[in-house]
Scaffold this motif. Structure first.
Motif, short mmCIF file in Angstrom:
data_model
loop_
_atom_site.label_atom_id
_atom_site.label_comp_id
_atom_site.label_asym_id
_atom_site.label_seq_id
_atom_site.Cartn_x
_atom_site.Cartn_y
_atom_site.Cartn_z
N PRO A 219 1.00 -1.30 0.19
CA PRO A 219 0.01 -0.13 -0.06
C PRO A 219 0.79 1.11 -0.14
CG PRO A 219 0.00 -1.04 2.18
CD PRO A 219 0.71 -2.27 1.34
N THR A 220 2.14 1.26 0.27
CA THR A 220 2.66 2.39 0.25
C THR A 220 3.85 2.55 -0.90
OG1 THR A 220 4.63 1.45 1.83
CG2 THR A 220 2.76 2.45 2.93
N ASP A 221 3.86 1.58 -1.66
CA ASP A 221 4.61 1.59 -2.85
C ASP A 221 4.37 2.69 -3.61
OD1 ASP A 221 5.88 -0.55 -2.17
OD2 ASP A 221 4.86 -2.20 -3.53
N PRO A 222 5.35 3.55 -3.98
CA PRO A 222 5.02 4.75 -4.98
C PRO A 222 4.39 4.41 -6.23
CG PRO A 222 7.48 4.82 -4.14
CD PRO A 222 7.02 3.45 -3.88
N GLU A 227 -0.22 8.34 -17.93
CA GLU A 227 -0.73 8.77 -19.04
C GLU A 227 -2.35 8.36 -18.72
OE1 GLU A 227 -0.18 7.82 -23.44
OE2 GLU A 227 -0.53 6.07 -22.50
N GLU A 228 -3.43 9.04 -19.19
CA GLU A 228 -4.55 8.89 -19.13
C GLU A 228 -5.11 9.39 -20.48
OE1 GLU A 228 -8.78 9.39 -16.69
OE2 GLU A 228 -6.86 10.25 -16.01
N LYS A 229 -6.05 8.42 -21.23
CA LYS A 229 -6.64 9.07 -22.34
C LYS A 229 -8.09 7.87 -22.51
CE LYS A 229 -3.78 5.62 -24.95
NZ LYS A 229 -2.97 5.51 -26.19
N THR A 230 -8.93 8.15 -23.47
CA THR A 230 -10.08 7.42 -23.54
C THR A 230 -9.93 5.79 -23.47
OG1 THR A 230 -11.03 9.23 -24.80
CG2 THR A 230 -12.21 7.10 -24.90
N GLY A 231 -10.53 5.39 -22.38
CA GLY A 231 -10.51 3.85 -22.37
C GLY A 231 -9.21 3.06 -21.92
N SER A 232 -7.95 3.92 -21.85
CA SER A 232 -6.66 3.37 -20.99
C SER A 232 -6.20 4.25 -20.38
CB SER A 232 -6.13 2.58 -22.37
OG SER A 232 -5.69 3.57 -22.89
N ALA A 233 -5.03 3.91 -19.31
CA ALA A 233 -4.29 4.44 -18.74
C ALA A 233 -3.05 3.93 -18.28
CB ALA A 233 -5.01 5.31 -17.39
N ARG A 234 -1.99 4.68 -18.17
CA ARG A 234 -0.88 4.15 -17.49
C ARG A 234 -0.38 4.53 -16.20
NH1 ARG A 234 3.81 4.73 -20.57
NH2 ARG A 234 3.11 6.49 -21.51
N VAL A 235 -0.07 3.63 -15.25
CA VAL A 235 0.58 3.80 -13.74
C VAL A 235 1.96 3.31 -13.67
CG1 VAL A 235 0.30 3.68 -11.42
CG2 VAL A 235 -1.92 4.07 -12.93
N ARG A 236 3.03 4.46 -13.38
CA ARG A 236 4.19 3.72 -12.85
C ARG A 236 4.35 3.60 -11.64
NH1 ARG A 236 8.83 4.75 -16.10
NH2 ARG A 236 7.27 4.65 -17.68
N ALA A 237 4.89 2.39 -11.30
CA ALA A 237 5.02 2.03 -9.67
C ALA A 237 6.30 1.37 -9.54
CB ALA A 237 4.04 0.93 -9.50
N ARG A 238 6.91 1.80 -8.15
CA ARG A 238 8.13 1.04 -7.79
C ARG A 238 7.71 0.18 -6.56
NH1 ARG A 238 11.33 4.21 -4.95
NH2 ARG A 238 10.35 6.06 -4.86
N HIS A 239 8.48 -1.04 -6.81
CA HIS A 239 8.06 -2.26 -5.58
C HIS A 239 9.55 -2.80 -5.50
CE1 HIS A 239 6.49 -5.56 -3.37
NE2 HIS A 239 7.19 -6.16 -4.14
N ALA A 240 10.18 -2.92 -4.22
CA ALA A 240 11.25 -3.47 -4.13
C ALA A 240 12.32 -2.86 -4.86
CB ALA A 240 11.25 -4.85 -4.18
#
Length: 275
Positions: A219-222, A227-240
């Motif tokens: 729950p605390t991973d950044p 990007e967000e557009k019609t119907g899709s989006a992208r999220v960048r995440a860091r884990h370990a």
């Protein structure tokens, strides 16, 4: 009516197919984390190896169940239980355990699950009056194939107890497919959000945070919406030590009133100083 049923065949553990499917109740992922995938096994209440004691009845009245329906037990009947064995073809290791139910005001407010793993027995209580139509985590445990290990739900509670499906999901790094796919649930999920349930599913970043927990993200991973557009989006995440890209889509309706679900997660390199 089902009573004192003891099945002896192994559970039909479901794994995600190699092709990328739409995800619809919680998510369905074709996961690419580095060179490995996580393991995912689902055992439904109707599977032959699920063991029942006491009186349980089958129903499909309340929506939100996995598969073709669910079992329920009236309150106050003592020793009834449902046991989902850890699948005999599952690889040994640590798994997150998820369960599912259909909710309503007559349900048990403290349904008791017992998780029996290599370390012993852990009891977790859940409120089945709320939270239907999605998967709920019970914790992370270490399992070995063999008799005795699995998940047990007691029928002894203050309301109707619902027994549906159990999912075991391994962390990123094991070698099988992953996903809690429920392809029939797109429209019911959208309708639930339309009437005010799970409003956070209208935000792609919130969905990425919630649904990615199935893969071991914390729950605390950044996480950052890139990007967000019609119907899709992208999220960048860091884990370990890794950086990942989470793709979310709108499978039921486009625009500000359409629900978002996670479609895929892929590794994009080592962790950096930013999300």
């Amino acid at each position: 009516m089902l009573d004192q049923h003891q099945a002896r065949r192994k559970p039909r553990a479901r794994r995600v197919p190699a092709t990328l499917a739409l995800v619809l109740a919680l998510m369905g992922l074709h996961l690419s984390v580095g060179a490995a995938w996580a393991d995912e096994l689902i055992v439904d209440d109707a599977d032959a190896a699920v063991q029942l004691t006491g009186t349980w009845e089958a129903s499909a009245t309340t929506p939100g169940f996995y598969g073709g329906g669910y079992l329920f037990h009236a309150p106050g009947h003592g020793s009834a239980s449902v046991r989902w064995p850890f699948p005999a073809d599952g690889a040994p290791g640590r798994y997150q355990v998820f369960v599912r139910w259909t909710s309503g005001p007559n349900r048990a407010s403290a349904a008791a699950y017992q998780i029996v793993d290599s370390a012993g027995t852990t009891q977790v209580h859940v409120n089945q009056q709320i939270g239907g139509q999605r998967w709920h985590p019970l914790g992370t445990f270490t399992f070995q194939p063999g008799p005795g290990q699995g998940v047990i739900l007691s029928g002894d509670a203050d309301g109707v107890v619902v027994a549906d499906a159990v999912a075991w999901v391994g962390p990123p790094g094991t070698d099988a497919g992953v996903g809690l796919a429920d392809l029939a649930a797109a429209q019911p999920l959208q309708r639930a959000v339309d009437v005010g349930d799970q409003p956070w599913r209208l935000d792609p970043l919130d969905v990425a945070r919630a649904d990615a927990t199935v893969l071991g993200f914390g729950p605390t991973d950044p996480m950052q919406l890139i990007e967000e557009k019609t119907g899709s989006a992208r999220v960048r995440a860091r884990h370990a030590s890794g950086t990942y890209e989470i793709r979310v889509i709108q499978p039921a309706r486009l625009g500000p009133t359409g629900v978002w679900v996670v479609e895929s997660v892929r590794g994009v390199g080592p962790a950096t100083s930013g999300p």
